[in-house]
Design a protein around this motif. Sequence first.
Motif, mmCIF file in Angstrom:
data_model
loop_
_atom_site.group_PDB
_atom_site.id
_atom_site.type_symbol
_atom_site.label_atom_id
_atom_site.label_comp_id
_atom_site.label_asym_id
_atom_site.label_seq_id
_atom_site.Cartn_x
_atom_site.Cartn_y
_atom_site.Cartn_z
ATOM 1 N N GLU A 1 0.823 -1.229 0.000
ATOM 2 C CA GLU A 1 0.000 0.000 0.000
ATOM 3 C C GLU A 1 0.848 1.267 0.000
ATOM 4 N N ASP A 2 2.133 1.119 0.323
ATOM 5 C CA ASP A 2 3.012 2.293 0.322
ATOM 6 C C ASP A 2 3.516 2.618 -1.075
ATOM 7 N N ILE A 3 3.155 1.772 -2.030
ATOM 8 C CA ILE A 3 3.635 1.981 -3.399
ATOM 9 C C ILE A 3 2.451 2.295 -4.296
ATOM 10 N N GLY B 1 0.505 2.886 -7.790
ATOM 11 C CA GLY B 1 0.584 2.378 -9.171
ATOM 12 C C GLY B 1 1.242 1.009 -9.223
ATOM 13 N N LEU B 2 1.771 0.643 -10.404
ATOM 14 C CA LEU B 2 2.536 -0.600 -10.614
ATOM 15 C C LEU B 2 1.779 -1.872 -10.220
ATOM 16 N N LYS B 3 0.471 -1.873 -10.486
ATOM 17 C CA LYS B 3 -0.365 -3.002 -10.076
ATOM 18 C C LYS B 3 0.126 -4.332 -10.666
ATOM 19 N N GLY C 1 15.050 0.196 -14.500
ATOM 20 C CA GLY C 1 14.238 1.370 -14.779
ATOM 21 C C GLY C 1 14.924 2.598 -14.224
ATOM 22 N N PRO C 2 14.394 3.783 -14.547
ATOM 23 C CA PRO C 2 15.044 5.016 -14.109
ATOM 24 C C PRO C 2 15.099 5.129 -12.584
ATOM 25 N N PRO C 3 16.048 5.933 -12.070
ATOM 26 C CA PRO C 3 16.171 6.092 -10.621
ATOM 27 C C PRO C 3 14.898 6.687 -10.014
ATOM 28 N N GLY C 4 14.672 6.376 -8.761
ATOM 29 C CA GLY C 4 13.577 7.015 -8.029
ATOM 30 C C GLY C 4 12.190 6.496 -8.350
ATOM 31 N N CYS C 5 12.128 5.330 -9.018
ATOM 32 C CA CYS C 5 10.810 4.802 -9.385
ATOM 33 C C CYS C 5 10.444 3.554 -8.592
ATOM 34 N N LYS D 1 12.306 0.828 -7.173
ATOM 35 C CA LYS D 1 12.882 -0.519 -7.228
ATOM 36 C C LYS D 1 13.206 -1.023 -5.807
ATOM 37 N N THR D 2 13.881 -0.165 -5.041
ATOM 38 C CA THR D 2 14.231 -0.551 -3.672
ATOM 39 C C THR D 2 12.977 -0.772 -2.824
ATOM 40 N N THR D 3 12.022 0.129 -2.989
ATOM 41 C CA THR D 3 10.791 0.042 -2.190
ATOM 42 C C THR D 3 10.023 -1.240 -2.519
ATOM 43 N N LEU D 4 10.005 -1.628 -3.794
ATOM 44 C CA LEU D 4 9.339 -2.871 -4.192
ATOM 45 C C LEU D 4 10.002 -4.079 -3.537
ATOM 46 N N GLU E 1 -1.920 8.144 -7.389
ATOM 47 C CA GLU E 1 -1.812 7.187 -6.274
ATOM 48 C C GLU E 1 -0.587 7.471 -5.408
ATOM 49 N N ILE E 2 0.516 7.826 -6.061
ATOM 50 C CA ILE E 2 1.743 8.130 -5.304
ATOM 51 C C ILE E 2 1.530 9.373 -4.433
ATOM 52 N N LEU E 3 0.853 10.379 -5.006
ATOM 53 C CA LEU E 3 0.571 11.593 -4.233
ATOM 54 C C LEU E 3 -0.326 11.256 -3.041
ATOM 55 N N ARG E 4 -1.265 10.347 -3.253
ATOM 56 C CA ARG E 4 -2.138 9.929 -2.139
ATOM 57 C C ARG E 4 -1.321 9.265 -1.038
ATOM 58 N N VAL E 5 -0.379 8.403 -1.463
ATOM 59 C CA VAL E 5 0.465 7.719 -0.473
ATOM 60 C C VAL E 5 1.231 8.742 0.362
ATOM 61 N N HIS E 6 1.829 9.713 -0.316
ATOM 62 C CA HIS E 6 2.720 10.625 0.418
ATOM 63 C C HIS E 6 2.009 11.784 1.100
ATOM 64 N N THR E 7 0.720 11.946 0.862
ATOM 65 C CA THR E 7 -0.010 12.974 1.612
ATOM 66 C C THR E 7 -0.868 12.324 2.706
ATOM 67 N N THR F 1 9.250 11.456 -11.139
ATOM 68 C CA THR F 1 9.352 10.080 -10.621
ATOM 69 C C THR F 1 8.644 10.022 -9.267
ATOM 70 N N GLY F 2 8.516 8.802 -8.716
ATOM 71 C CA GLY F 2 7.918 8.648 -7.393
ATOM 72 C C GLY F 2 8.700 9.430 -6.350
ATOM 73 N N ALA F 3 10.031 9.360 -6.463
ATOM 74 C CA ALA F 3 10.870 10.061 -5.499
ATOM 75 C C ALA F 3 10.643 11.575 -5.592
ATOM 76 N N GLU F 4 10.474 12.069 -6.817
ATOM 77 C CA GLU F 4 10.254 13.513 -6.988
ATOM 78 C C GLU F 4 8.871 13.929 -6.490
ATOM 79 N N LEU F 5 7.889 13.056 -6.644
ATOM 80 C CA LEU F 5 6.554 13.384 -6.137
ATOM 81 C C LEU F 5 6.570 13.433 -4.604
ATOM 82 N N LYS F 6 7.327 12.515 -4.035
ATOM 83 C CA LYS F 6 7.484 12.528 -2.580
ATOM 84 C C LYS F 6 8.148 13.845 -2.156
ATOM 85 N N GLY F 7 9.185 14.235 -2.909
ATOM 86 C CA GLY F 7 9.889 15.493 -2.641
ATOM 87 C C GLY F 7 8.962 16.692 -2.780
HETATM 88 P P1 ATP Z 1 17.392 4.275 -7.260
HETATM 89 O O1 ATP Z 1 17.544 3.615 -8.609
HETATM 90 O O2 ATP Z 1 17.823 5.695 -7.230
HETATM 91 O O3 ATP Z 1 17.935 3.446 -6.129
HETATM 92 P P2 ATP Z 1 14.739 3.319 -6.787
HETATM 93 O O4 ATP Z 1 14.065 3.014 -8.087
HETATM 94 O O5 ATP Z 1 15.268 2.171 -6.017
HETATM 95 O O6 ATP Z 1 15.818 4.400 -7.025
HETATM 96 P P3 ATP Z 1 13.329 3.993 -4.401
HETATM 97 O O7 ATP Z 1 14.554 4.174 -3.584
HETATM 98 O O8 ATP Z 1 12.525 2.767 -4.159
HETATM 99 O O9 ATP Z 1 13.684 4.105 -5.929
HETATM 100 O O10 ATP Z 1 12.364 5.224 -4.248
HETATM 101 C C1 ATP Z 1 12.825 6.471 -3.803
HETATM 102 C C2 ATP Z 1 11.751 7.146 -2.973
HETATM 103 O O11 ATP Z 1 10.644 7.487 -3.817
HETATM 104 C C3 ATP Z 1 11.202 6.260 -1.889
HETATM 105 O O12 ATP Z 1 11.252 7.001 -0.696
HETATM 106 C C4 ATP Z 1 9.768 5.984 -2.250
HETATM 107 O O13 ATP Z 1 8.949 6.150 -1.155
HETATM 108 C C5 ATP Z 1 9.429 7.015 -3.303
HETATM 109 N N1 ATP Z 1 8.689 6.372 -4.400
HETATM 110 C C6 ATP Z 1 9.164 6.003 -5.615
HETATM 111 N N2 ATP Z 1 8.205 5.398 -6.343
HETATM 112 C C7 ATP Z 1 7.099 5.372 -5.575
HETATM 113 C C8 ATP Z 1 5.771 4.855 -5.761
HETATM 114 N N3 ATP Z 1 5.406 4.241 -6.893
HETATM 115 N N4 ATP Z 1 4.894 5.012 -4.746
HETATM 116 C C9 ATP Z 1 5.253 5.631 -3.597
HETATM 117 N N5 ATP Z 1 6.482 6.124 -3.371
HETATM 118 C C10 ATP Z 1 7.397 5.998 -4.333
#
Ligand code: ATP
Length: 270
Positions: free
Chosen positions: A17-19, A21-23, A58-62, A64-67, A195-201, A223-229
């Motif tokens: 639920e913290d992620i 999209g990406l169903k 995939g591009p940074p900040g999308c 991968k680590t969170t998944l 959905e990402i904006l919903r998660v982070h708000t 990216t997700g990271a930028e939306l969080k930012g």
């Molecule tokens: P990198 O390649 O730079 O390591 P990454 O793809 O592993 O990046 P993450 O470290 O998982 O990305 O995400 C960075 C931040 O962005 C996390 O704090 C995460 O909460 C937020 N984020 C990214 N994508 C999403 C998403 N789909 N939903 C919610 N938060 C997201």
Amino acid sequence: PSITRDVTIEIPNVTWEDIGGLKDLKKKLQKAVEWPIKHSAGFSRLGISPIRGVLLHGPPGCSKTTLAKAVANASQASFFSLSGSQLYSMYVGEGEALLRNTFRRARLAAPSILFFDEADVVGTKREGRSGRNSAVEERLLSTLLTEMDGLEQSKGILVLAATNRPQAIDEALLRPGRFDLVLYVPPPDQESRLEILRVHTRSMSIGDDVNLQEIAEHTEYFTGAELKGLCSEAGYVALREDIGAKAVCGRHFQAAMRSLKPALSETEIQ
Ligand code: ATP
């Protein structure tokens, strides 16, 4: 000093639920990672051998680590994390030792997920390496291959690797029995951005005039990271305006959007 000290071990508290999209991707990971770990008895009864490795690219900040953390949480698996550049920067021999040691600990703590970030740093194609450091990479890569091949006997361990440069990955890592599943983690489309904006708000106090739908429309290439930012920047703007602010309002989000630009562009997404 013990080399094990450098390994991060945690039980991730990130959930699906913290992620936003990406169903489909979540479903694929559930099937490839969560099922075999949770139902290993069923798999061996039917004689199916689960995959040993998944490569996320995939591009940074999308996310991968969170998944990787979310799938570890869902599988109730111990989570071990290593990064290619961390191994690469260590003294000669120490990187391989840490790699082997982490696999060993993952086996002891099974079921485990071993997350390997920046996999391209270690698994670079042989022809793409620079001469000086080639030997270091070669040794790290062969250690990784040996460890992955050894996973056959040890059940309940799965390696999730991540890279922003899949084209740089050595084919040896993609041979059957190693990273059998390669998944693209795309930048979010408009619906996912919402959905990402919903998660982070979710845990923020936001005003009634904040229209997340509209923000999602106007944040193409974020990216997700930028939306969080963006969400936290909006919070900063609100506090800068009034340190006693009770909520983050539409104008704060507008100001934050004006000050932030996405790093990706159309060409990088194609
Ligand atoms: P990198 O390649 O730079 O390591 P990454 O793809 O592993 O990046 P993450 O470290 O998982 O990305 O995400 C960075 C931040 O962005 C996390 O704090 C995460 O909460 C937020 N984020 C990214 N994508 C999403 C998403 N789909 N939903 C919610 N938060 C997201």
